[in-house]
Design a protein around this motif. Structure first.
Motif, PDB file in Angstrom:
ATOM      1  N   GLN A   1       0.720  -1.161   0.437  1.00  0.00           N
ATOM      2  CA  GLN A   1       0.155   0.305   0.181  1.00  0.00           C
ATOM      3  C   GLN A   1       0.685   1.043  -0.124  1.00  0.00           C
ATOM      4  O   GLN A   1       0.967   2.648  -0.050  1.00  0.00           O
ATOM      5  N   GLY A   2       2.105   0.942   0.139  1.00  0.00           N
ATOM      6  CA  GLY A   2       3.168   1.927  -0.101  1.00  0.00           C
ATOM      7  C   GLY A   2       3.096   2.937   1.703  1.00  0.00           C
ATOM      8  O   GLY A   2       3.240   4.256   0.730  1.00  0.00           O
ATOM      9  N   MET A   3       2.148   2.897   2.479  1.00  0.00           N
ATOM     10  CA  MET A   3       2.656   3.699   3.606  1.00  0.00           C
ATOM     11  C   MET A   3       3.764   3.048   4.527  1.00  0.00           C
ATOM     12  O   MET A   3       4.836   2.862   3.275  1.00  0.00           O
ATOM     13  N   THR A   4       4.281   4.712   4.472  1.00  0.00           N
ATOM     14  CA  THR A   4       5.114   4.715   5.801  1.00  0.00           C
ATOM     15  C   THR A   4       5.175   4.083   7.085  1.00  0.00           C
ATOM     16  O   THR A   4       4.058   3.272   7.643  1.00  0.00           O
ATOM     17  N   ARG A   5       6.089   3.198   7.824  1.00  0.00           N
ATOM     18  CA  ARG A   5       6.232   2.822   8.553  1.00  0.00           C
ATOM     19  C   ARG A   5       5.489   2.975   9.637  1.00  0.00           C
ATOM     20  O   ARG A   5       5.201   2.720  10.509  1.00  0.00           O
ATOM     21  N   ALA A   6       5.692   4.485   9.693  1.00  0.00           N
ATOM     22  CA  ALA A   6       4.519   5.148  10.779  1.00  0.00           C
ATOM     23  C   ALA A   6       3.177   5.314  10.643  1.00  0.00           C
ATOM     24  O   ALA A   6       3.045   4.620  11.764  1.00  0.00           O
TER      25      ALA A   6
ATOM     26  N   TRP B   1     -12.700  -7.510   4.016  1.00  0.00           N
ATOM     27  CA  TRP B   1     -11.648  -7.548   3.275  1.00  0.00           C
ATOM     28  C   TRP B   1     -12.196  -8.444   1.607  1.00  0.00           C
ATOM     29  O   TRP B   1     -10.460  -7.963   1.221  1.00  0.00           O
ATOM     30  N   ALA B   2     -13.335  -8.687   1.686  1.00  0.00           N
ATOM     31  CA  ALA B   2     -13.458  -9.064  -0.148  1.00  0.00           C
ATOM     32  C   ALA B   2     -13.748  -7.839  -0.774  1.00  0.00           C
ATOM     33  O   ALA B   2     -12.815  -7.773  -1.328  1.00  0.00           O
ATOM     34  N   VAL B   3     -14.026  -6.497   0.154  1.00  0.00           N
ATOM     35  CA  VAL B   3     -14.075  -5.537  -0.202  1.00  0.00           C
ATOM     36  C   VAL B   3     -12.570  -5.014  -0.826  1.00  0.00           C
ATOM     37  O   VAL B   3     -12.523  -4.495  -2.216  1.00  0.00           O
ATOM     38  N   ALA B   4     -11.805  -4.940   0.225  1.00  0.00           N
ATOM     39  CA  ALA B   4     -10.548  -4.418  -0.197  1.00  0.00           C
ATOM     40  C   ALA B   4      -9.794  -5.302  -0.770  1.00  0.00           C
ATOM     41  O   ALA B   4      -9.104  -4.266  -1.902  1.00  0.00           O
ATOM     42  N   LEU B   5      -9.545  -6.807  -0.491  1.00  0.00           N
ATOM     43  CA  LEU B   5      -8.692  -7.223  -1.715  1.00  0.00           C
ATOM     44  C   LEU B   5      -9.852  -7.355  -4.039  1.00  0.00           C
ATOM     45  O   LEU B   5      -8.439  -7.599  -4.448  1.00  0.00           O
ATOM     46  N   ALA B   6     -10.509  -6.799  -3.615  1.00  0.00           N
ATOM     47  CA  ALA B   6     -11.199  -6.329  -5.212  1.00  0.00           C
ATOM     48  C   ALA B   6     -11.291  -5.444  -5.475  1.00  0.00           C
ATOM     49  O   ALA B   6     -11.315  -5.610  -6.615  1.00  0.00           O
ATOM     50  N   TRP B   7     -10.799  -4.277  -4.400  1.00  0.00           N
ATOM     51  CA  TRP B   7     -10.209  -2.909  -5.725  1.00  0.00           C
ATOM     52  C   TRP B   7      -9.782  -2.711  -6.372  1.00  0.00           C
ATOM     53  O   TRP B   7      -8.030  -3.673  -6.134  1.00  0.00           O
ATOM     54  N   PRO B   8     -10.070  -2.305  -7.444  1.00  0.00           N
ATOM     55  CA  PRO B   8      -9.294  -2.263  -8.131  1.00  0.00           C
ATOM     56  C   PRO B   8      -7.740  -1.842  -8.130  1.00  0.00           C
ATOM     57  O   PRO B   8      -7.390  -0.963  -7.134  1.00  0.00           O
ATOM     58  N   GLY B   9      -6.801  -2.849  -8.462  1.00  0.00           N
ATOM     59  CA  GLY B   9      -4.773  -1.597  -8.518  1.00  0.00           C
ATOM     60  C   GLY B   9      -5.344  -3.131  -7.217  1.00  0.00           C
ATOM     61  O   GLY B   9      -3.231  -2.729  -7.215  1.00  0.00           O
TER      62      GLY B   9
END
Length: 452
Positions: free
Chosen positions: A283-288, A334-342
């Motif tokens: 997801q490209g987040m920083t560690r913080a 989780w289904a919605v998150a994993l099915a999100w485009p890209g």
């Protein structure tokens, strides 16, 4: 938050009747004849015992914020990294029945002291490990010590508190343990960044010295009987095999195991290992920022523990609705998150997923309530051990499945883990989720038939 029990005179050996508890087993023996008093002495004994559980959770979850550091330190990929948590969880799960038997025979105080020694020894060895093999062995020792804590605290609570208050105390135990997870995500993550590997893990190991002294000097594992009352005559103990078989035959024990299995593992796998890599690498987040979401997971867990403890202490009929709602909400988000485009869901959706996963741990404790209502006190340690295996078996299966799928989808190594690879790997969660839900529905019907 507290809810007064229906009768403070309810004997510990016969749990207070509940609408869906069904018939209870026969009378208990030994100290079970003492009426648990509750009150300040009970909360003091519980507080001392739960300090060991908080320490265990700090040790258990320490790798969750150190996964990327461990991969760099030992030069390993996702499968090998997942082996740390898998082995730790495997040892934990394998030790549950032996620990339950130890608690039933030798008492929770001795088991807690041994647990502190093993936790500190394993973490100290991990602090100074600079290769994969010794580090792996140290996590196994740590898992063995961790296994001795939660069941022991529940047994202390069963001896000190009236039966009607046990669901609330169990949720408070889980809530207190989450404070250890909070220490991990807030303090340990920062310490690793500023102090480095060896000083950070050594400091955690040395916390055990103070906790050991607290338990050894001040813990009373059971209230004393009334003045002048003769001690109950010792009763012959059943053989180990017979005790395990009798506990397993109780439908509530088996249902409790599958509830624990199905509800606990999503949040557990995310918090123990794969949450930080998913948020940072996929997801490209920083560690913080990722650490902030893991902290939110802990706070959500504590809030749901408070809520479920209050609801379940008032009515046993809420147990199954709570379990099925948590399973359904976790699977849906989780289904919605994993099915999100890209494979890049928006922040609000990630926050929603984390908040719902915070309900997983508190819901898993409902499984212990089913087992406690169906077993006499002399089998409570064994019953709790069987149930407590469930969530950690599910966690182990999930950790391994995600790690193998990540390596399969990204053969070049951890530097190439993409959002797509994480998305497909996290779909593995639905395998244990489906199996567990089917078993819950099946055993729910069987328990209802037995109760009739």
């Amino acid at each position: 938050m507290t809810v007064e029990p229906a009768s403070s005179a309810t004997p510990l050996s016969v749990p207070a009747p509940r609408a869906d508890a069904g018939p209870t087993a026969g009378p208990a023996t030994g100290h079970s004849a003492v009426h648990p008093p509750g009150g300040r002495a009970a909360w003091l004994a519980w507080s001392i015992g739960v300090s060991v559980y908080v320490l265990a959770v700090i040790h258990r979850t320490s790798l969750g914020v150190a996964g990327l550091d461990a991969a760099d330190r030992f030069g390993i990929g996702a499968s090998a990294l997942s082996t740390f948590s898998i082995l730790q969880v495997l040892v934990y799960a394998a030790m549950q029945i032996p620990v339950g038997l130890l608690v039933d025979r030798f008492g929770p105080r001795r088991v807690l002291l041994l647990g502190v020694v093993l936790l500190s020894t394993g973490q100290l060895a991990f602090a100074f490990s600079d290769s994969f093999g010794p580090a792996l062995a140290s996590r196994a020792v740590l898992g063995c010590g961790d296994a001795m804590t939660f069941i022991s605290v529940l047994r202390i609570a069963a001896r000190w508190f009236p039966a009607a208050k046990n669901p609330l105390v169990a949720q408070l135990t889980g809530l207190a343990g989450m404070s250890g997870n909070l220490v991990t995500t807030v303090v340990l993550a920062q310490a690793l960044h500023s102090e480095g590997w060896t000083p950070t893990f050594t400091a955690i190991a040395l916390l055990g010295v103070a906790v050991f002294a607290l338990v050894a000097l001040f813990l009373r594992e059971a209230p004393a009987g009334p003045a002048g009352e003769a001690a109950p005559a010792a009763q012959p103990r059943p053989g180990i095999g017979r005790q395990v078989r009798e506990t397993w035959r109780e439908p509530g024990t088996r249902l409790g195991l599958w509830i624990h299995f199905t509800t606990q593992f999503p949040g557990n796998a995310f918090g123990l290992l794969w949450g930080l890599p998913y948020l940072v690498e996929a997801q490209g987040m920083t560690r913080a920022a990722a650490g902030g979401l893991l902290t939110l997971l802990v706070l959500s867990n504590m809030s749901f523990g408070f809520l479920f403890g209050r609801v379940l202490s008032r009515t046993a009929r809420a147990r199954m609705p709570v379990v099925l709602t948590v399973i359904g909400a976790t699977a849906l988000l989780w289904a919605v998150a994993l099915a999100w485009p890209g494979g890049h869901p928006p922040l609000w959706l990630l926050v929603a997923v984390v908040l719902v996963m915070g309900s997983n741990g508190p819901a898993s404790l409902v499984g212990l309530d089913y087992a406690r209502a169906r077993n006499p006190v002399e089998r409570l340690g064994t019953a709790s051990g069987i149930v407590n295996m469930g969530g950690f078996i599910g966690t182990m299966i999930t950790l391994l499945g995600i790690g193998v799928l990540l390596d399969t989808l990204s053969p070049a190594g951890a530097d190439t883990y993409t959002a797509s690879a994480f998305r497909w790997a996290f779909c593995w969660q639905y395998v244990p989720l489906a199996v567990g839900t089917l078993m819950i529905l099946r055993l729910r019907k069987k328990l209802a038939a037995v109760a009739v």
